[in-house]
Each structure stands twice: as structure tokens, then as C-alpha cells.
Design a protein around this motif. Structure first.
Motif, PDB file in Angstrom:
ATOM      1  N   TYR A 108      27.102   6.084 -58.884  1.00  0.00           N
ATOM      2  CA  TYR A 108      26.796   5.182 -59.999  1.00  0.00           C
ATOM      3  C   TYR A 108      25.662   4.269 -59.543  1.00  0.00           C
ATOM      4  O   TYR A 108      25.635   3.842 -58.385  1.00  0.00           O
ATOM      5  CB  TYR A 108      28.029   4.347 -60.345  1.00  0.00           C
ATOM      6  CG  TYR A 108      27.950   3.588 -61.647  1.00  0.00           C
ATOM      7  CD1 TYR A 108      28.501   4.122 -62.814  1.00  0.00           C
ATOM      8  CD2 TYR A 108      27.347   2.342 -61.725  1.00  0.00           C
ATOM      9  CE1 TYR A 108      28.447   3.436 -64.010  1.00  0.00           C
ATOM     10  CE2 TYR A 108      27.278   1.645 -62.919  1.00  0.00           C
ATOM     11  CZ  TYR A 108      27.836   2.193 -64.062  1.00  0.00           C
ATOM     12  OH  TYR A 108      27.769   1.506 -65.253  1.00  0.00           O
ATOM     13  N   ARG A 124      20.387   3.560 -68.498  1.00  0.00           N
ATOM     14  CA  ARG A 124      21.083   4.100 -69.674  1.00  0.00           C
ATOM     15  C   ARG A 124      20.697   5.557 -69.929  1.00  0.00           C
ATOM     16  O   ARG A 124      21.571   6.407 -70.148  1.00  0.00           O
ATOM     17  CB  ARG A 124      20.751   3.247 -70.909  1.00  0.00           C
ATOM     18  CG  ARG A 124      21.393   3.762 -72.197  1.00  0.00           C
ATOM     19  CD  ARG A 124      21.032   2.882 -73.373  1.00  0.00           C
ATOM     20  NE  ARG A 124      19.604   2.755 -73.595  1.00  0.00           N
ATOM     21  CZ  ARG A 124      18.843   3.668 -74.169  1.00  0.00           C
ATOM     22  NH1 ARG A 124      19.376   4.819 -74.586  1.00  0.00           N
ATOM     23  NH2 ARG A 124      17.554   3.460 -74.355  1.00  0.00           N
ATOM     24  N   THR A 126      19.434   7.746 -67.795  1.00  0.00           N
ATOM     25  CA  THR A 126      19.906   8.620 -66.714  1.00  0.00           C
ATOM     26  C   THR A 126      21.386   8.946 -66.903  1.00  0.00           C
ATOM     27  O   THR A 126      21.805  10.097 -66.716  1.00  0.00           O
ATOM     28  CB  THR A 126      19.667   7.956 -65.344  1.00  0.00           C
ATOM     29  OG1 THR A 126      18.281   7.641 -65.213  1.00  0.00           O
ATOM     30  CG2 THR A 126      20.063   8.887 -64.215  1.00  0.00           C
ATOM     31  N   LYS A 127      22.175   7.960 -67.306  1.00  0.00           N
ATOM     32  CA  LYS A 127      23.596   8.201 -67.564  1.00  0.00           C
ATOM     33  C   LYS A 127      23.765   9.131 -68.766  1.00  0.00           C
ATOM     34  O   LYS A 127      24.642  10.004 -68.771  1.00  0.00           O
ATOM     35  CB  LYS A 127      24.304   6.873 -67.808  1.00  0.00           C
ATOM     36  CG  LYS A 127      25.818   6.955 -67.799  1.00  0.00           C
ATOM     37  CD  LYS A 127      26.401   5.575 -67.536  1.00  0.00           C
ATOM     38  CE  LYS A 127      27.913   5.555 -67.689  1.00  0.00           C
ATOM     39  NZ  LYS A 127      28.326   5.307 -69.075  1.00  0.00           N
ATOM     40  N   GLU A 128      22.917   8.982 -69.772  1.00  0.00           N
ATOM     41  CA  GLU A 128      22.947   9.906 -70.915  1.00  0.00           C
ATOM     42  C   GLU A 128      22.588  11.325 -70.473  1.00  0.00           C
ATOM     43  O   GLU A 128      23.168  12.300 -70.974  1.00  0.00           O
ATOM     44  CB  GLU A 128      21.979   9.429 -71.996  1.00  0.00           C
ATOM     45  CG  GLU A 128      22.430   8.173 -72.721  1.00  0.00           C
ATOM     46  CD  GLU A 128      21.361   7.594 -73.634  1.00  0.00           C
ATOM     47  OE1 GLU A 128      21.662   6.613 -74.349  1.00  0.00           O
ATOM     48  OE2 GLU A 128      20.210   8.100 -73.630  1.00  0.00           O
ATOM     49  N   LEU A 130      23.284  12.660 -67.655  1.00  0.00           N
ATOM     50  CA  LEU A 130      24.505  13.199 -67.052  1.00  0.00           C
ATOM     51  C   LEU A 130      25.435  13.726 -68.137  1.00  0.00           C
ATOM     52  O   LEU A 130      25.961  14.844 -68.040  1.00  0.00           O
ATOM     53  CB  LEU A 130      25.196  12.112 -66.228  1.00  0.00           C
ATOM     54  CG  LEU A 130      26.557  12.454 -65.624  1.00  0.00           C
ATOM     55  CD1 LEU A 130      26.483  13.671 -64.713  1.00  0.00           C
ATOM     56  CD2 LEU A 130      27.112  11.249 -64.860  1.00  0.00           C
ATOM     57  N   ASP A 131      25.631  12.937 -69.170  1.00  0.00           N
ATOM     58  CA  ASP A 131      26.521  13.353 -70.269  1.00  0.00           C
ATOM     59  C   ASP A 131      26.019  14.627 -70.942  1.00  0.00           C
ATOM     60  O   ASP A 131      26.803  15.526 -71.268  1.00  0.00           O
ATOM     61  CB  ASP A 131      26.652  12.232 -71.299  1.00  0.00           C
ATOM     62  CG  ASP A 131      27.397  11.018 -70.753  1.00  0.00           C
ATOM     63  OD1 ASP A 131      28.168  11.181 -69.790  1.00  0.00           O
ATOM     64  OD2 ASP A 131      27.191   9.916 -71.298  1.00  0.00           O
ATOM     65  N   GLU A 201      24.270  15.720 -61.048  1.00  0.00           N
ATOM     66  CA  GLU A 201      23.734  14.428 -60.604  1.00  0.00           C
ATOM     67  C   GLU A 201      22.254  14.248 -60.938  1.00  0.00           C
ATOM     68  O   GLU A 201      21.387  14.449 -60.087  1.00  0.00           O
ATOM     69  CB  GLU A 201      23.971  14.229 -59.116  1.00  0.00           C
ATOM     70  CG  GLU A 201      23.573  15.377 -58.195  1.00  0.00           C
ATOM     71  CD  GLU A 201      23.828  15.044 -56.736  1.00  0.00           C
ATOM     72  OE1 GLU A 201      23.628  13.882 -56.326  1.00  0.00           O
ATOM     73  OE2 GLU A 201      24.226  15.950 -55.991  1.00  0.00           O
ATOM     74  N   PHE A 231      23.135   9.029 -61.316  1.00  0.00           N
ATOM     75  CA  PHE A 231      24.537   9.046 -61.730  1.00  0.00           C
ATOM     76  C   PHE A 231      25.089  10.440 -61.464  1.00  0.00           C
ATOM     77  O   PHE A 231      24.378  11.434 -61.630  1.00  0.00           O
ATOM     78  CB  PHE A 231      24.684   8.706 -63.211  1.00  0.00           C
ATOM     79  CG  PHE A 231      24.397   7.265 -63.535  1.00  0.00           C
ATOM     80  CD1 PHE A 231      25.420   6.333 -63.603  1.00  0.00           C
ATOM     81  CD2 PHE A 231      23.100   6.828 -63.775  1.00  0.00           C
ATOM     82  CE1 PHE A 231      25.170   5.004 -63.901  1.00  0.00           C
ATOM     83  CE2 PHE A 231      22.825   5.507 -64.068  1.00  0.00           C
ATOM     84  CZ  PHE A 231      23.865   4.584 -64.138  1.00  0.00           C
ATOM     85  N   HIS A 233      28.840  13.025 -61.547  1.00  0.00           N
ATOM     86  CA  HIS A 233      30.245  13.313 -61.794  1.00  0.00           C
ATOM     87  C   HIS A 233      30.609  14.672 -61.210  1.00  0.00           C
ATOM     88  O   HIS A 233      29.767  15.573 -61.093  1.00  0.00           O
ATOM     89  CB  HIS A 233      30.550  13.361 -63.297  1.00  0.00           C
ATOM     90  CG  HIS A 233      31.004  12.051 -63.875  1.00  0.00           C
ATOM     91  ND1 HIS A 233      31.920  11.225 -63.264  1.00  0.00           N
ATOM     92  CD2 HIS A 233      30.691  11.450 -65.073  1.00  0.00           C
ATOM     93  CE1 HIS A 233      32.142  10.170 -64.031  1.00  0.00           C
ATOM     94  NE2 HIS A 233      31.413  10.267 -65.112  1.00  0.00           N
ATOM     95  N   PHE A 248      34.227   6.895 -64.514  1.00  0.00           N
ATOM     96  CA  PHE A 248      33.582   5.587 -64.361  1.00  0.00           C
ATOM     97  C   PHE A 248      34.478   4.468 -64.887  1.00  0.00           C
ATOM     98  O   PHE A 248      34.041   3.317 -64.996  1.00  0.00           O
ATOM     99  CB  PHE A 248      32.240   5.564 -65.099  1.00  0.00           C
ATOM    100  CG  PHE A 248      31.174   6.440 -64.466  1.00  0.00           C
ATOM    101  CD1 PHE A 248      31.080   6.585 -63.093  1.00  0.00           C
ATOM    102  CD2 PHE A 248      30.243   7.093 -65.266  1.00  0.00           C
ATOM    103  CE1 PHE A 248      30.093   7.389 -62.514  1.00  0.00           C
ATOM    104  CE2 PHE A 248      29.253   7.886 -64.697  1.00  0.00           C
ATOM    105  CZ  PHE A 248      29.178   8.029 -63.325  1.00  0.00           C
TER     106      PHE A 248
END
Length: 263
Positions: A108, A124, A126-128, A130-131, A201, A231, A233, A248
Motif C-alpha cells: 500500500y 487513487r 494506481t489503486k484503481e 489494481l482493481d 501490483e 499497490f 493484492h 486493505f
């Protein structure tokens, strides 16, 4: 060769992943201006051991610390130092745990105090990414479908997608087949099948995608010194669909409690 996991193995891996998740939650509590990455490393090492795990990065390929802390323009593989974190920094914390012979590995990127709006957007997006990658981990798809989804979302925002470092399979080894790039073409790469477990990642740079390795032999930085976010998972294919083994939740609960930046 890809080693597909049984339902029983996936449950064991969930335990390892959850220790990582809880350790990242502790990091969320502790990260603030003035704390040093070395202090975080000591706290994380003790927490992991207290919860029945072993810090997986310590000694892996001769890495010298228990966690990875990558600050600002450091993309990944930053070695914890005694330089205090400062207001406005970002720090990517990557943690690995070995428990019952199986690995957990996720990451994270935290804001240190208040950060600028453009850096907040980098986190934000970068996390999107990942999703969006996780959504593509469906039986019958190919790894390239996942890679394409990540690349397209990052580049749509004008960001650089690191090519030299990729996600990976996970199991009794920290790095297994297949490689999981954050760039690629749809319909390419290994077919996704039941029992696949991978660490996805995205490593996304605010500017150029080009990176440089520092003389310590570990730390990767952006060539233009602009910030980078990371990020990660652990995700398994269960009943043909992606099931995230890490979470998270602990990070977000800790950040909410201290009114810190949540992306």
C-alpha cells in the motif's frame, strides 16, 4: 510451469496474506511526519513474528531488512533508512510473510500527512489500476487482458507504466510463474485457470515510465525523479472468479481513525 493451488492451499495462503494485511494496518497507524522507515521495519518485524509468521523479505535474495519502504520517487525495493518521513511525502510499504510454507505479499502507498492533489490523484488512479486488473482475473481470460486493463487506465491519465518490474505467481515460493506485467495486449499470455494465485501490483509513475536502479543494488527510482505509487493484492481464481486473499480493510480503518488520507 504454473502451479495451480487446491482450495486447501488457498486457505493457507489467505492466512499468510491476512498477516500482511494486519501488518499494513499497523503501518497505517504509525506512519506520520517524523517516523523513520527503520522504526517501521522494527515494528513490522515484531508484529509479524508475534502473529505466527516470518518476515519473508528478510534475507530473500540477500535483502537486508524485513519490509520494503519506497519514498516519493522510489518505485519499489527501497531499503528502510533512518531518514524521518516528512509532511507531503508518500511511502510505498511492501510486506511479505511466510507461514505454514506459503507466502503472502502485498503493498500500500501511504500519504505522510497532507499531500498535494496531483499526488493524491496518482495514488487513487494506481489503486484503481489494481482493481481493474483484478476484475480481469477470470477463468478463460489471459494474463494479457489483465495487463492491458492496468496499462490503459494508467496511460489514460498520462502516467508512466513501469516495464522492468512485474507481478507474479505466488505459493511456496515468493516468485512463481506466471509473470503478471502491468502492460500488454489483450488475448496474450497464459490462460487464466481455476486455482491460479498471483500477486497483482501496478507500479505507476507520475511522469516517465523509465526507471533507474541505485547503487545499493535494490532501490528503483523514476528517471525523472517524479513520484511513483505501488499497490498490491494477492488474488486467487476461485469458482472461475477473482477472490482477493489480502485486504486493505485494516489500513483503511486505521487511516479513518486518525483522519488521514484514504485513496
Amino acid at each position: 510451469m504454473i502451479k495451480y493451488k487446491t482450495p486447501e492451499e488457498i486457505e493457507i495462503m489467505r492466512e499468510s496474506a491476512l498477516i500482511v494485511s494486519k501488518t499494513l494496518g499497523v503501518m497505517a497507524e504509525k506512519i506520520e511526519p517524523g517516523v523513520t522507515p527503520l522504526e517501521l521495519d522494527k515494528i513490522a518485524d515484531e508484529f509479524i513474528r508475534d502473529h505466527g509468521g516470518v518476515p519473508a523479505f528478510l534475507g530473500l535474495y540477500d535483502y537486508p531488512k524485513s519490509i520494503i519502504t519506497s519514498v516519493n520517487e522510489q518505485v519499489v525495493h527501497g531499503i528502510p533508512t533512518d531518514r524521518p518521513l516528512q509532511e507531503g511525502d508518500i511511502v510505498g510499504v511492501d510486506i511479505g510473510v511466510l507461514k505454514n510454507e506459503y507466502y503472502g505479499d502485498h503493498a500500500y502507498t501511504f500519504a505522510v500527512g497532507e499531500i498535494s492533489d496531483d499526488v493524491k490523484q496518482l495514488l487513487r488512479v494506481t489503486k484503481e489500476c489494481l482493481d481493474k486488473g483484478i476484475e480481469q482475473l477470470v477463468s478463460g481470460n489471459r494474463i494479457g487482458d489483465l495487463s492491458y486493463a492496468i496499462q490503459q487506465h494508467a496511460e489514460r491519465h498520462g502516467y508512466g507504466v513501469v516495464r522492468e518490474l512485474v507481478g507474479h505467481g505466488l505459493g511456496k515460493k515468493m516468485h512463481e510463474s506466471p509473470e503478471v506485467p502491468n502492460f500488454g495486449k489483450r488475448g496474450r499470455g497464459p490462460k487464466i485457470q481455476e486455482g491460479l494465485v498471483v500477486a497483482i501490483e501496478p507500479m505507476i509513475n507520475m511522469g516517465t515510465r523509465r526507471v533507474i536502479q541505485l547503487n545499493d543494488g535494490w532501490t528503483i527510482v523514476t528517471a525523472d525523479k517524479k513520484p511513483s505509487a505501488h499497490f498490491e493484492h494477492d488474488v486467487a481464481v476461485v469458482n472461475g472468479q477473482p477472490e482477493v486473499l489480502s485486504t486493505f480493510q485494516y489500513v483503511e480503518e486505521a487511516l479513518a481513525k486518525k483522519n488521514a488520507v484514504i485513496v
